[in-house]
Enzyme design. Structure first.
Site, short mmCIF file in Angstrom:
data_model
loop_
_atom_site.label_atom_id
_atom_site.label_comp_id
_atom_site.label_asym_id
_atom_site.label_seq_id
_atom_site.Cartn_x
_atom_site.Cartn_y
_atom_site.Cartn_z
N GLU A 45 0.83 -1.20 0.00
CA GLU A 45 0.00 0.00 0.00
C GLU A 45 0.87 1.26 0.00
OE1 GLU A 45 -3.93 1.57 2.50
OE2 GLU A 45 -2.57 0.09 3.39
N LYS A 114 -9.38 2.96 -2.77
CA LYS A 114 -9.70 2.16 -1.60
C LYS A 114 -11.15 2.39 -1.19
CE LYS A 114 -7.52 0.91 2.83
NZ LYS A 114 -6.37 1.20 3.71
N CYS A 175 -5.91 -3.39 1.77
CA CYS A 175 -5.67 -3.43 3.21
C CYS A 175 -6.94 -3.60 4.03
CB CYS A 175 -4.89 -2.20 3.66
SG CYS A 175 -4.08 -2.43 5.27
N SER A 358 21.91 0.33 33.51
CA SER A 358 21.82 0.28 34.97
C SER A 358 22.06 -1.11 35.55
CB SER A 358 20.44 0.77 35.41
OG SER A 358 19.44 -0.17 35.04
N GLY A 359 22.00 -2.12 34.70
CA GLY A 359 22.09 -3.48 35.21
C GLY A 359 20.76 -4.08 35.57
N ASP A 362 15.15 -3.55 32.28
CA ASP A 362 14.75 -2.68 31.19
C ASP A 362 15.94 -2.23 30.33
OD1 ASP A 362 12.12 -2.88 31.98
OD2 ASP A 362 12.19 -1.08 33.21
#
Length: 722
Positions: A45, A114, A175, A358-359, A362
């Site tokens: 598209e 469309k 679509c 940071s360890g 995340d």
């Protein structure tokens, strides 16, 4: 022996408004389709402009340049002797439509607009386009002057029509029409259209890949036919990543596909289809034929060309069906956001990434995604992808560079930095170091205490006051301010280092700063505004904490990163309050008053189920039964919505992240909400209290009935004993 047709779908990694690049990729896909023997090629598209042009679709320039690209295609020798359609915007009678434009040997055949637009999720199509509502109807479209001169045509058919070659028929379903309850393929199939073509712009979402595939397969399962589905791939300039997975289905079975995730800019899939297989399948479905006999007919646009014209096609075996294999959610995280990161990096002109590591789960997830990206790059280079080779050489500033090891590539383009303070533990510092060693990133470790103290000294000079942490006798406001100043100093230092570290290493350019706030914390507002959650891009911003943990467990096995064991075992913590005897006293879930699992449940009810506070409480009474009492559930729901309301303003400046989760609170496009709430929720919370009172009365009544039943049972037992 039946009539064999070779058809091609493609997967293109387009870029909004990159008309040069988009044209090049379209031509490459047509060339590849011809090399593989296809007589018909279709594409995704809005492939001419790129899908995410957004308000640029209002501009006359965008429409003009689309026609100029089409003119290049019409004149290209690559497009000779192959039937082609492309996706582009077209203005007709001062109304802009999202269209498929078909052409053959320099002549335009049909502009098909469309019929149904998508306006849910991240889509806003009706902002720029209008749906063509004249079903089965067509009009004449007067062509631009330079197109008239090129083609010798004054006009072309515009509207709801189909193509009819000398041997078959081709219809279009763009679509959203596939997702609609009354899909266009129903009437197309009943009218005998054998090839149904869908140019799509479907974006990535975790656990969504099967949805489009099931729709495609079912489109021809009931009524027969061959379905050609072409989708975009990658990041074309927005928060979404297109999902790839173009495919061809025949009579309800998949017979060809492209990959869902890949760095390849152009990928083509072809299939050999026996037209008699379609006719035979349909003729055996007698109820379908009864419906077809009374179905309205589409206008057929004649094409003086036979798709099965080449005698060599008759010798080709028909493509055999296969069973579709899907990626696990962990694999989707490993490849999807990683591919989006690569597109963003190579198209941004920057020299790599900088991440405060940071360890914790995340930031470690963001780091591992960069490593996964590097693995994908090395694999593409080993497969001879010249575009990836050119891009990686430009990024690292070495015209002869050939990456052959993900860790070595990581070291060139990825800098991680542990920004410790007096409140940080030795354990997290070591975890960050161990992970960086296994990733191969260029790693730094520094202390931010001097910068934080300097900022606090300014406050003391101005006010004469010295704020204290809660454990030292300070108020909640002092405690929060002291945490936030640490977080914000990390953001300032991150951008300083990102701008200068390549210079320090003898290279030109800068680095993109990566964020690492997950979707649950953004929803709850458990992040500091303008801290390390403020970055250039955030690869995990659309992913839940639970999914990130599962992803790291997958990475531990797939990549052999033993350092992830300690990261996964450690309790999540921001490490912004003083340690006690060297140990943590602060954990994220304790601070939030909710577990990450509970946040996920609340987020899905708020967004997916469209529940307000009251209905959320009513639902959770049942789903959380056994884990919490009704009173506890009421407290948690109120606490969540109060925190959500207070912190919603943070979503107005949240770092762009790749969309991946259905309950994302992304304020830019996906989740339109106020950012200034009455956080007391007076009416709503009173409704919860009233329902809680009703529930408690019912529980008391049931308990009394149960007690009475036990007493009666006891009396009967005593009588029997006597």
């Amino acid at each position: 022996m039946g009539r064999k047709v070779v058809v091609a779908v493609c997967c293109l990694n387009q870029w909004a408004l990159d008309f040069d690049g988009n044209l090049s990729r379209i031509i490459a896909s047509i060339q590849e389709a011809k090399v593989q023997g296809a007589s018909y090629r279709t594409g995704p598209e809005l492939e001419v402009t790129g899908y995410s042009c957004e308000d640029h679709f209002y501009e006359a320039d965008t429409l003009l340049h689309s026609w100029e690209v089409l003119a290049e295609l019409l004149a290209s020798p690559v497009c000779k002797n192959i039937l082609v359609d492309v996706g582009m915007p077209v203005m007709h009678k001062s109304v802009t439509y999202n269209c498929r434009v078909s052409f053959f040997n320099g002549k335009l055949l049909l502009i098909r607009p469309k019929l149904r637009l998508c306006d849910d999720g991240n889509y806003r199509e009706s902002r720029w386009f209008t749906a063509w509502t004249k079903i089965y109807q067509t009009e004449d479209y007067i062509l631009p002057e330079f197109i008239r001169e090129l083609t010798g045509q004054k006009s072309v058919v515009f509207g709801d029509a189909v193509l009819e070659t000398l041997d078959t028929t081709i219809g279009f379903e763009i679509c959203e029409e596939l997702w609609n309850p009354y899909s266009t393929h129903i009437s197309l199939g009943l009218d005998g259209i054998e090839f149904i073509v869908n140019g799509s712009g479907s974006y990535f979402e975790l656990r969504k890949a099967n949805v489009a595939v099931d729709l495609v397969l079912n489109a021809t399962k009931k009524s027969g036919g061959c379905y050609l589905y072409s989708n975009l791939r990658g990041c074309d300039g927005q928060r979404i990543m297109f999902n790839g997975g173009s495919c061809i289905a025949l009579n309800g079975e998949a017979i060809a596909r492209t990959r869902q995730f890949s760095l390849e800019e152009v990928e083509v899939a072809v299939a050999t289809v026996d037209l008699d297989d379609i006719k035979t399948y349909r003729n055996l479905v007698r109820s379908r034929n009864t419906a077809a006999a009374q179905n309205p007919s589409y206008r057929r646009i004649p094409v003086d060309f036979s798709l099965s014209e080449s005698s060599c096609y008759a010798m080709r075996a028909s493509t055999t069906p296969f069973k579709w294999q899907y990626h696990s959610p962990e694999e989707e995280i490993a490849y999807g956001p990683a591919g989006w990161l690569w597109d963003y990096l190579r198209r941004s002109g920057q020299g790599g990434f900088f991440l405060p590591l940071s360890g914790g789960v995340d930031s470690s997830s963001s780091a591992v995604l960069v490593y996964s990206m590097c693995r994908m790059v090395v694999t593409s280079v080993q497969n001879g992808d010249s575009h990836v080779i050119d891009d990686v050489r430009r990024i690292v500033g070495d015209p002869s560079y050939i990456p052959d090891d993900p860790r070595e590539l990581c070291n060139r383009i990825f800098i991680t930095c542990y920004m410790g303070s007096a409140n940080s533990s030795a354990e997290t510092r070591q975890r960050a170091k161990d992970l960086s060693d296994q990733l191969g990133s260029y790693h730094l470790a520094l202390a931010i205490d001097a910068v934080v103290s300097a900022a606090l000294n300014i406050f003391t000079v101005v006010t004469g006051l010295v704020p204290k942490f809660r454990v030292d006798g300070g108020s909640l406001r002092e405690n929060l301010a002291l945490q936030n100043v640490q977080a914000r100093m990390r953001m300032v230092l991150s951008y300083l280092l990102a701008q200068l570290m390549l210079w320090a290493r003898g290279r030109s350019g800068g680095l993109l700063v990566l964020g690492s706030a997950n979707v649950d914390e953004s929803l709850r507002g458990y992040l500091t505004k303008y801290d390390c959650s403020s970055a250039d891009v955030n690869p995990i911003g659309g992913i839940s904490k639970a999914d990130l943990k599962r992803f790291l467990a997958y990475a531990r096995l797939e990549y052999g990163f033993t350092s992830l064991d300690g990261i996964l075992a450690a309790p999540p913590t921001a490490e912004l309050e003083p340690l006690q005897e060297g140990r943590l006293v602060q954990t994220d879930e304790e601070d939030m008053g909710l577990t990450y699992i509970e946040l996920g449940d609340l987020g899905r009810l708020r967004k997916q189920a469209a529940c307000g506070p009251y209905t959320t409480f009513c639902r959770l009474i049942h789903s959380w039964r056994g884990a919490h009492t009704p009173a506890e559930i009421a407290h948690k729901v109120k606490h969540f919505y109060r925190c959500y309301a207070i912190n919603r303003h943070k979503m107005t400046v949240i770092t762009p992240s790749v969309h991946a989760e259905t309950y994302s609170p992304d304020d830019n496009r996906f989740d339109h909400r106020p950012f200034l709430y009455n956080a007391k929720w007076g009416w709503q919370f009173r409704a919860i209290d009233a329902h809680l009172e009703h529930v408690n009365k019912m529980v008391d009544t049931d308990d009394r009935k149960l007690d009475n039943a036990h007493m009666q049972s006891g009396r009967r037992s005593s009588s029997v004993a006597v």
